[in-house]
Design a protein around this motif. Sequence first.
Motif, PDB file in Angstrom:
ATOM      1  N   ASN A 165     -31.408  14.523  37.668  1.00 66.44           N
ATOM      2  CA  ASN A 165     -31.405  16.279  37.318  1.00 66.44           C
ATOM      3  C   ASN A 165     -31.078  17.496  36.086  1.00 66.44           C
ATOM      4  O   ASN A 165     -32.439  18.076  35.676  1.00 66.44           O
ATOM      5  N   LYS A 224     -37.922  21.963  29.547  1.00 62.81           N
ATOM      6  CA  LYS A 224     -37.634  21.009  30.484  1.00 62.81           C
ATOM      7  C   LYS A 224     -36.712  21.011  31.596  1.00 62.81           C
ATOM      8  O   LYS A 224     -36.730  20.646  32.702  1.00 62.81           O
ATOM      9  N   LYS A 226     -34.073  22.171  34.164  1.00 66.78           N
ATOM     10  CA  LYS A 226     -33.906  22.860  35.488  1.00 66.78           C
ATOM     11  C   LYS A 226     -33.149  23.523  35.952  1.00 66.78           C
ATOM     12  O   LYS A 226     -32.668  24.349  37.160  1.00 66.78           O
ATOM     13  N   PRO A 229     -32.740  28.150  32.745  1.00 69.65           N
ATOM     14  CA  PRO A 229     -35.023  27.449  32.568  1.00 69.65           C
ATOM     15  C   PRO A 229     -34.930  28.167  31.281  1.00 69.65           C
ATOM     16  O   PRO A 229     -33.966  28.937  30.332  1.00 69.65           O
TER      17      PRO A 229
END
Length: 279
Positions: A165, A224, A226, A229
């Motif tokens: 993640n 990118k 996650k 942000p």
Amino acid sequence: MENHLFTQKVNGINIYYELFGDKSNKPVIVLVHGFLSSTFSFRRLIPLLEKDFTVLAIDLPPFGKSEKSTRFKHSYHNMSIIMIQLLEQLHISKAIFVGHSMGGQICMYAALQKPELVNGLVLLSSSGYLKRMAKPLIYSSYIPFFHLIVKRRLEQQGVEHNLLNVVYNHSLIDQEMINGYSEPFLDHRIFMALTRMIRQREGDLPPEDLHKIKTPALLIWGEKDKVVPVSIGKRLHQDLPNSIFIALENTGHLVPEERPEEVYTHILNFLCNQRMNLE
């Protein structure tokens, strides 16, 4: 072989840190890791930084190899005080602070509390604008053996799943990385300390406090990301009055693992542009 690994008692808590270089002739750069992480997250950045800096990497309590105390109040304020006091014990009067994720928030707390200590801020995908934990969760943390629920939840997620993640380039995830991020959780006491952190962690600094931080700041984000942000980074850039924002393409949340060379270069350019002494 010279020893770089140390443990020192600070405000009654055993704090683990790694020190590279001679602080008498190189500027000091302090590395502060994120939530559920440790000094391990800077393993690819330290060899680059130690060419130009004395590098001090700290395990914040209860993470990494630092003490997992059931007496310590695990608030951001207290973590930043621990960090400030450690630098005082090491006779470091000024340093550049580099914080990843939660560590960025701790560095901003330090800059607000003791601005004369913080010569520059480098925020790597720093957390921002998080509120306190929800009241039902805070109340639940007082249930006996709640730490076992915390442990089960983290075990269900798994370190490898979490790495997938936070890292954009999954090919970087190898057994060494998995082992390094798993090691701190082999000590059962961390789950009791995390339970205390659920109820004791205050929220992130609000905009009115961020506006008071005049320290030059470099914000580096993964486009990118996650977890935090890029929009959070841009908002922090607006609220920190003396800041620069840089976004890295094809990069996730774990910036110091994914892009150490770029982070190193951007730090050098930032400090040179700020005309800070690197001699």
